[in-house]
Design an enzyme around this catalytic site. Structure first.
Site, PDB file in Angstrom:
ATOM      1  N   GLY A 180       0.804  -1.221   0.000  1.00 19.71           N
ATOM      2  CA  GLY A 180       0.000   0.000   0.000  1.00 19.71           C
ATOM      3  C   GLY A 180       0.831   1.262   0.000  1.00 19.71           C
TER       4      GLY A 180
ATOM      5  N   GLU B 164      -6.911   5.050   0.079  1.00 14.43           N
ATOM      6  CA  GLU B 164      -7.181   3.704   0.614  1.00 14.43           C
ATOM      7  C   GLU B 164      -8.376   3.788   1.555  1.00 14.43           C
ATOM      8  OE1 GLU B 164      -3.694   1.602   2.049  1.00 14.43           O
ATOM      9  OE2 GLU B 164      -2.568   2.157   0.263  1.00 14.43           O
TER      10      GLU B 164
ATOM     11  N   ASP C 214       7.962 -13.998  17.728  1.00  8.15           N
ATOM     12  CA  ASP C 214       9.020 -14.301  18.710  1.00  8.15           C
ATOM     13  C   ASP C 214       9.213 -13.155  19.707  1.00  8.15           C
ATOM     14  OD1 ASP C 214       9.545 -16.608  17.118  1.00  8.15           O
ATOM     15  OD2 ASP C 214      10.757 -15.367  15.794  1.00  8.15           O
TER      16      ASP C 214
ATOM     17  N   HIS D 130      -7.093  -8.864   6.494  1.00  9.87           N
ATOM     18  CA  HIS D 130      -7.208  -7.973   5.332  1.00  9.87           C
ATOM     19  C   HIS D 130      -8.305  -8.530   4.442  1.00  9.87           C
ATOM     20  CE1 HIS D 130      -6.191  -5.765   1.700  1.00  9.87           C
ATOM     21  NE2 HIS D 130      -5.332  -5.042   2.388  1.00  9.87           N
TER      22      HIS D 130
ATOM     23  N   ARG E 227     -11.629  -1.369   7.005  1.00 11.81           N
ATOM     24  CA  ARG E 227     -11.388  -2.795   6.758  1.00 11.81           C
ATOM     25  C   ARG E 227     -12.326  -3.716   7.510  1.00 11.81           C
ATOM     26  NH1 ARG E 227      -4.877  -3.229   6.530  1.00 11.81           N
ATOM     27  NH2 ARG E 227      -4.869  -2.033   4.609  1.00 11.81           N
TER      28      ARG E 227
ATOM     29  N   HIS F 218      -3.480 -10.585   8.522  1.00 13.05           N
ATOM     30  CA  HIS F 218      -2.590  -9.605   7.902  1.00 13.05           C
ATOM     31  C   HIS F 218      -1.741  -8.833   8.917  1.00 13.05           C
ATOM     32  CE1 HIS F 218      -1.245  -6.674   4.983  1.00 13.05           C
ATOM     33  NE2 HIS F 218      -1.870  -5.681   5.566  1.00 13.05           N
TER      34      HIS F 218
ATOM     35  N   ARG G 181      -6.909  -1.085  12.550  1.00  7.89           N
ATOM     36  CA  ARG G 181      -5.878  -0.196  12.006  1.00  7.89           C
ATOM     37  C   ARG G 181      -6.312   0.406  10.675  1.00  7.89           C
ATOM     38  NH1 ARG G 181      -1.752  -0.849   8.331  1.00  7.89           N
ATOM     39  NH2 ARG G 181      -2.196  -3.073   8.151  1.00  7.89           N
TER      40      ARG G 181
HETATM   41  C1  SIN Z   1      -2.626  -2.882   1.461  1.00  5.94           C
HETATM   42  O1  SIN Z   1      -1.835  -2.562   0.588  1.00  5.94           O
HETATM   43  O2  SIN Z   1      -3.815  -3.089   1.249  1.00  5.94           O
HETATM   44  C2  SIN Z   1      -2.118  -3.060   2.845  1.00  5.94           C
HETATM   45  C3  SIN Z   1      -1.721  -1.794   3.438  1.00  5.94           C
HETATM   46  C4  SIN Z   1      -1.796  -1.910   4.922  1.00  5.94           C
HETATM   47  O3  SIN Z   1      -1.967  -2.994   5.449  1.00  5.94           O
HETATM   48  O4  SIN Z   1      -1.728  -0.870   5.579  1.00  5.94           O
END
Ligand code: SIN
Length: 541
Positions: free
Chosen positions: A61, A126, A222, A243, A290, A351, A386
């Site tokens: 992204g 986005e 870890d 994601h 998301r 993700h 997030r």
């Molecule tokens: C994406 O490119 O969709 C992921 C970007 C992100 O997880 O912030």
């Protein structure tokens, strides 16, 4: 060896290295901290694989920051807090959005390949961002461009001592203070005691808890697990971000991410019947937050008894798609799929770990001498969900703050800590018959996907916790290698995710409980923080 260590040392000779600052991890957070700290301190950086084997390297992204004329830190703040579903630490978000633009400008000096048109930086759109604010490099190759530039700066232009293929087994603690880490070379198995006045964890996330993930194979949690064993508070483990658009085909070791930027450019989500099911569900349709998109996808997939929906970019300009999305295009071509001509099967995929080692706004964990930055940390900026492209930004901003705090911390240490000699206690004897780490790991990921994945309920989470406890109690490894240590770490994380998810009796952000489908601010507008009580530091999970 006595707790809190899982390392087993059977009489081998230990090497020793001494640093002022030890950085663990080779993604954006680790490299940024190491390069900056090395201007003043003796810095060692250990990374489990190479610099191209990190979640940063895979990031498509970009980096969100208020750089555009129609943007402002206030607007970025609002979007971040809104996406975070009531759980963002607003002080930390302020730091992120206010300091972000300067950190991104500094990064642009190290990495000159950010995409520009006529000299002007290109800002992408986005999900859940109210304006275009995501800078990217090489189209959807931002992570690899940034990683390569930072790794080169660390190799050629800094005094950082770099150790690749070095697996960190345990953090070392003395009188409640972190004093370094025990590591093992993946080339020859050599164990090394790395002592340091400050240790910075930048070890990334733990997507391998679910097996199917966009994360690299090294993402086994870890750092979070070893910090927990060392007594650090960990927080928000139930918030695992799935994601919306992982490529839904079998046979990928790391699931190919189909970047959200494609929806930013106008791609649609469609169900089996060909309908754009996001229209009418949210005013932003495919560009909703998301968690909103994932919920709608799960409902659609259940209704249609399918394991995927489709991403449709066929109406977009083919040349633009090829230029702007070279990484996705190349990945899809390996499966015989093409953005310009095919419907792309997609499904939610693990993700990003929102939770991690709890820190304040200077990256300080609850263990003196231990800092955390990037995905392994829980600064509170992401709340319960997030915002896209805030993660690379978080690593940049908070690693810079960690380094700015070093003077204060190191200056506060007495001579005894500065000249530390550290000895490890004896190991416990090895078990006669070793358990099978690969089998335990398969059972763990199956359990997590089935009972603690994108949709959860109380009964399933109880099954998961029982199963993980059983797996844990049956583990008695003979020989200890990376596979065994990683399995212990994954079990620790899986158990804490399931426990936190069971405690949180509501649905909020990325945490979806079928038995508690609504958000409950009265009871749950708070964090779940876990800390191993000293008396219980008796086992790995
Ligand atoms: C994406 O490119 O969709 C992921 C970007 C992100 O997880 O912030």
């Amino acid at each position: 060896m006595s707790r809190p260590y899982i390392a087993r040392i059977d009489g081998e000779k230990l090497h020793r290295r001494t640093f002022d600052v030890l950085v663990l991890g080779g993604g954006i957070a680790g490299l940024t901290a190491a390069i900056s700290a090395a201007r003043r301190w003796r810095v060692g950086l250990l990374t489990k694989a190479g610099f191209d084997d990190t979640a940063t390297f895979l990031a498509q992204g970009g980096i969100a920051a208020a750089l555009g004329e129609s943007d402002s830190p206030d607007l970025h703040f609002e979007d971040t807090v809104k996406a975070g579903a009531g759980l963002c630490d607003e002080k930390a978000v302020r730091v992120l959005v206010d300091e972000g633009p300067d950190r991104v400008r500094e990064l642009m000096e190290v990495c000159p390949h950010f995409d520009r048109v006529d000299g002007e930086i290109v800002l992408g759109r986005e999900g859940a961002h109210s304006v275009a604010r995501v800078v990217h490099a090489g189209g959807d190759a931002t992570g690899s461009e940034v990683s390569s530039a930072l790794a080169e700066a660390a190799r050629l232009g800094s005094r950082v001592q770099l150790y690749e293929d070095e697996f960190v087994i345990d953090l070392l603690t003395l009188d409640g203070r972190c004093v370094g880490a025990l590591s093992m070379s993946l080339d020859d198995g050599q164990l090394t005691l790395n002592t340091a006045m400050v240790t910075v964890l930048a070890t990334g996330g733990a997507g391998q808890v679910y097996g199917r993930t966009t994360n690299p194979t090294v993402a086994t949690g870890d750092g979070i697990a070893m910090a927990y064993r060392a007594g650090a508070a960990i927080r928000d483990l139930e918030f695992v971000q799935f994601h919306p658009t992982g490529l839904a085909v079998e046979g990928q070791e790391t699931v190919l991410l189909i970047t959200e930027a494609l929806r930013g450019e106008g791609a649609y989500l469609r169900n089996e019947a060909g309908e754009r099911f996001m229209v009418g569900k949210d005013p932003r349709a495919e560009l909703a937050a998301r968690d909103v998109v994932v919920r709608a996808m799960v409902a659609e997939m259940r209704r249609e008894k399918s394991d995927h929906v489709y991403l449709d970019a066929r109406h977009l300009d083919a040349e633009m798609l090829a230029q702007r999305f070279p990484t996705v295009s190349a990945g899809l071509a390996q499966h015989g799929l093409h953005l310009a001509t095919d419907l792309i099967p997609v499904a939610p995929v693990c993700h990003y770990f929102i939770g991690g080692v709890m820190t304040d706004v200077w990256g300080r964990s609850t263990v003196p001498g231990l800092y955390a930055s990037g995905e392994c940390s829980s600064t509170g900026v992401h709340g319960a969900n997030r915002l896209a492209s805030n993660s690379l930004l978080e690593g940049l901003v908070f690693s810079d703050r960690v380094v700015r705090d070093l003077d204060r911390y190191i200056g506060s240490l007495g001579e005894d800590v500065r000249r530390l000699r550290f000895a490890l206690p004896e190991s416990a004897p090895a078990a006669q018959d070793g358990a099978d780490a690969a089998a335990a790991r398969r059972a763990l990921t199956a359990t997590m996907l089935q009972w603690a994945g994108v949709v959860r309920d109380g009964n399933g989470l109880k099954v998961a916790i029982r199963e993980l406890r059983r797996l844990n109690s049956e583990l008695a490894f003979g020989r200890m290698g990376v596979a065994e240590y990683e399995t212990l770490n994954l079990l620790t994380l899986g158990t804490q995710i399931a426990k936190s998810a069971l405690l949180r009796e509501e649905s909020r952000g990325v945490h979806l409980r079928e038995d508690f489908p609504t958000r409950d601010d009265e009871r749950w507008r708070r964090h779940i923080t876990l800390r191993l009580p000293p008396a219980q530091r008796e086992g790995p999970a």
